[in-house]
Motif scaffolding. Structure first.
Motif, PDB file in Angstrom:
ATOM      1  N   GLY A  19       5.106  24.044  14.863  1.00 16.26           N
ATOM      2  CA  GLY A  19       4.978  24.886  13.676  1.00 16.26           C
ATOM      3  C   GLY A  19       5.839  24.409  12.530  1.00 16.26           C
ATOM      4  O   GLY A  19       5.375  24.277  11.392  1.00 16.26           O
ATOM      5  N   ILE A  20       7.088  24.117  12.826  1.00 17.44           N
ATOM      6  CA  ILE A  20       8.018  23.660  11.783  1.00 17.44           C
ATOM      7  C   ILE A  20       7.600  22.296  11.247  1.00 17.44           C
ATOM      8  O   ILE A  20       7.529  22.089  10.029  1.00 17.44           O
ATOM      9  CB  ILE A  20       9.462  23.629  12.325  1.00 17.44           C
ATOM     10  N   MET A  21       7.297  21.373  12.149  1.00 18.51           N
ATOM     11  CA  MET A  21       6.927  20.029  11.709  1.00 18.51           C
ATOM     12  C   MET A  21       5.614  20.030  10.927  1.00 18.51           C
ATOM     13  O   MET A  21       5.504  19.374   9.891  1.00 18.51           O
ATOM     14  CB  MET A  21       6.820  19.082  12.910  1.00 18.51           C
ATOM     15  N   SER A  22       4.620  20.760  11.395  1.00 17.41           N
ATOM     16  CA  SER A  22       3.347  20.785  10.677  1.00 17.41           C
ATOM     17  C   SER A  22       3.494  21.481   9.322  1.00 17.41           C
ATOM     18  O   SER A  22       2.830  21.100   8.352  1.00 17.41           O
ATOM     19  CB  SER A  22       2.245  21.445  11.514  1.00 17.41           C
ATOM     20  N   ALA A  23       4.367  22.466   9.234  1.00 12.19           N
ATOM     21  CA  ALA A  23       4.612  23.131   7.953  1.00 12.19           C
ATOM     22  C   ALA A  23       5.206  22.155   6.943  1.00 12.19           C
ATOM     23  O   ALA A  23       4.747  22.074   5.796  1.00 12.19           O
ATOM     24  CB  ALA A  23       5.544  24.327   8.136  1.00 12.19           C
ATOM     25  N   ILE A  24       6.205  21.420   7.356  1.00  7.94           N
ATOM     26  CA  ILE A  24       6.873  20.480   6.457  1.00  7.94           C
ATOM     27  C   ILE A  24       5.927  19.355   6.037  1.00  7.94           C
ATOM     28  O   ILE A  24       5.791  19.061   4.841  1.00  7.94           O
ATOM     29  CB  ILE A  24       8.141  19.909   7.124  1.00  7.94           C
ATOM     30  N   ILE A  25       5.272  18.751   7.007  1.00  2.00           N
ATOM     31  CA  ILE A  25       4.396  17.620   6.706  1.00  2.00           C
ATOM     32  C   ILE A  25       3.198  18.048   5.859  1.00  2.00           C
ATOM     33  O   ILE A  25       2.824  17.352   4.904  1.00  2.00           O
ATOM     34  CB  ILE A  25       3.932  16.930   8.003  1.00  2.00           C
ATOM     35  N   SER A  26       2.593  19.184   6.191  1.00  2.00           N
ATOM     36  CA  SER A  26       1.445  19.626   5.398  1.00  2.00           C
ATOM     37  C   SER A  26       1.864  19.956   3.971  1.00  2.00           C
ATOM     38  O   SER A  26       1.135  19.656   3.015  1.00  2.00           O
ATOM     39  CB  SER A  26       0.738  20.817   6.047  1.00  2.00           C
ATOM     40  N   PHE A  27       3.041  20.536   3.792  1.00  2.91           N
ATOM     41  CA  PHE A  27       3.520  20.840   2.441  1.00  2.91           C
ATOM     42  C   PHE A  27       3.734  19.560   1.643  1.00  2.91           C
ATOM     43  O   PHE A  27       3.298  19.453   0.484  1.00  2.91           O
ATOM     44  CB  PHE A  27       4.808  21.667   2.483  1.00  2.91           C
ATOM     45  N   ILE A  28       4.383  18.582   2.250  1.00  2.00           N
ATOM     46  CA  ILE A  28       4.624  17.311   1.566  1.00  2.00           C
ATOM     47  C   ILE A  28       3.301  16.656   1.179  1.00  2.00           C
ATOM     48  O   ILE A  28       3.135  16.177   0.047  1.00  2.00           O
ATOM     49  CB  ILE A  28       5.466  16.370   2.452  1.00  2.00           C
ATOM     50  N   ASN A  29       2.350  16.650   2.094  1.00  2.00           N
ATOM     51  CA  ASN A  29       1.061  16.013   1.807  1.00  2.00           C
ATOM     52  C   ASN A  29       0.271  16.751   0.728  1.00  2.00           C
ATOM     53  O   ASN A  29      -0.372  16.118  -0.109  1.00  2.00           O
ATOM     54  CB  ASN A  29       0.232  15.880   3.079  1.00  2.00           C
ATOM     55  N   ILE A  30       0.304  18.078   0.749  1.00  3.50           N
ATOM     56  CA  ILE A  30      -0.397  18.852  -0.269  1.00  3.50           C
ATOM     57  C   ILE A  30       0.218  18.615  -1.643  1.00  3.50           C
ATOM     58  O   ILE A  30      -0.492  18.381  -2.626  1.00  3.50           O
ATOM     59  CB  ILE A  30      -0.400  20.365   0.077  1.00  3.50           C
ATOM     60  N   VAL A  31       1.536  18.648  -1.732  1.00  2.00           N
ATOM     61  CA  VAL A  31       2.203  18.423  -3.020  1.00  2.00           C
ATOM     62  C   VAL A  31       1.954  16.997  -3.505  1.00  2.00           C
ATOM     63  O   VAL A  31       1.706  16.766  -4.691  1.00  2.00           O
ATOM     64  CB  VAL A  31       3.714  18.732  -2.930  1.00  2.00           C
ATOM     65  N   LYS A  32       1.976  16.033  -2.586  1.00  2.00           N
ATOM     66  CA  LYS A  32       1.715  14.644  -2.978  1.00  2.00           C
ATOM     67  C   LYS A  32       0.292  14.483  -3.496  1.00  2.00           C
ATOM     68  O   LYS A  32       0.060  13.763  -4.463  1.00  2.00           O
ATOM     69  CB  LYS A  32       1.951  13.717  -1.791  1.00  2.00           C
ATOM     70  N   ALA A  33      -0.652  15.143  -2.856  1.00  2.00           N
ATOM     71  CA  ALA A  33      -2.056  14.999  -3.245  1.00  2.00           C
ATOM     72  C   ALA A  33      -2.396  15.787  -4.514  1.00  2.00           C
ATOM     73  O   ALA A  33      -3.154  15.306  -5.359  1.00  2.00           O
ATOM     74  CB  ALA A  33      -2.963  15.446  -2.104  1.00  2.00           C
ATOM     75  N   LEU A  34      -1.852  16.995  -4.643  1.00  2.00           N
ATOM     76  CA  LEU A  34      -2.263  17.880  -5.728  1.00  2.00           C
ATOM     77  C   LEU A  34      -1.189  18.127  -6.777  1.00  2.00           C
ATOM     78  O   LEU A  34      -1.499  18.581  -7.879  1.00  2.00           O
ATOM     79  CB  LEU A  34      -2.695  19.239  -5.155  1.00  2.00           C
ATOM     80  N   GLY A  35       0.072  17.917  -6.418  1.00  2.00           N
ATOM     81  CA  GLY A  35       1.167  18.295  -7.296  1.00  2.00           C
ATOM     82  C   GLY A  35       1.424  19.793  -7.170  1.00  2.00           C
ATOM     83  O   GLY A  35       0.866  20.467  -6.300  1.00  2.00           O
TER      84      GLY A  35
END
Length: 83
Positions: A19-35
């Motif tokens: 849960g913690i790892m997927s939260a962090i990684i998904s947030f980083i990827n979403i911000v990188k892709a969309l800002g």
């Protein structure tokens, strides 16, 4: 607060870790892709939900393999032996 019995640790630890790892990684990827866009939190929660849905079973399947590899490369201390 009442604690869960120790027998649940093999299920709860991977649940929390995934849960913690997927939260962090998904947030980083979403911000990188969309800002930092409007609705970022909602977009991230949807991505995180899907990520966690995949991550938890993967962690459960991979954990025994990782433990086996760790057993091959890490020396296990024995009683009475200095560390």
């Amino acid at each position: 607060m009442k604690k869960l019995p120790a027998k649940f640790a093999p299920w709860i630890m991977p649940l929390m870790l995934s849960g913690i790892m997927s939260a962090i990684i998904s947030f980083i990827n979403i911000v990188k892709a969309l800002g930092f866009v409007d609705g970022l939190f909602t977009i991230w929660l949807q991505a995180w939900g899907l990520s966690w849905l995949v991550a938890y079973p993967v962690v459960l399947m991979v954990l025994p393999i990782v433990k086996w590899i760790m057993g091959k490369i890490i020396e296990t201390p024995t009683a009475g032996k200095p560390t």
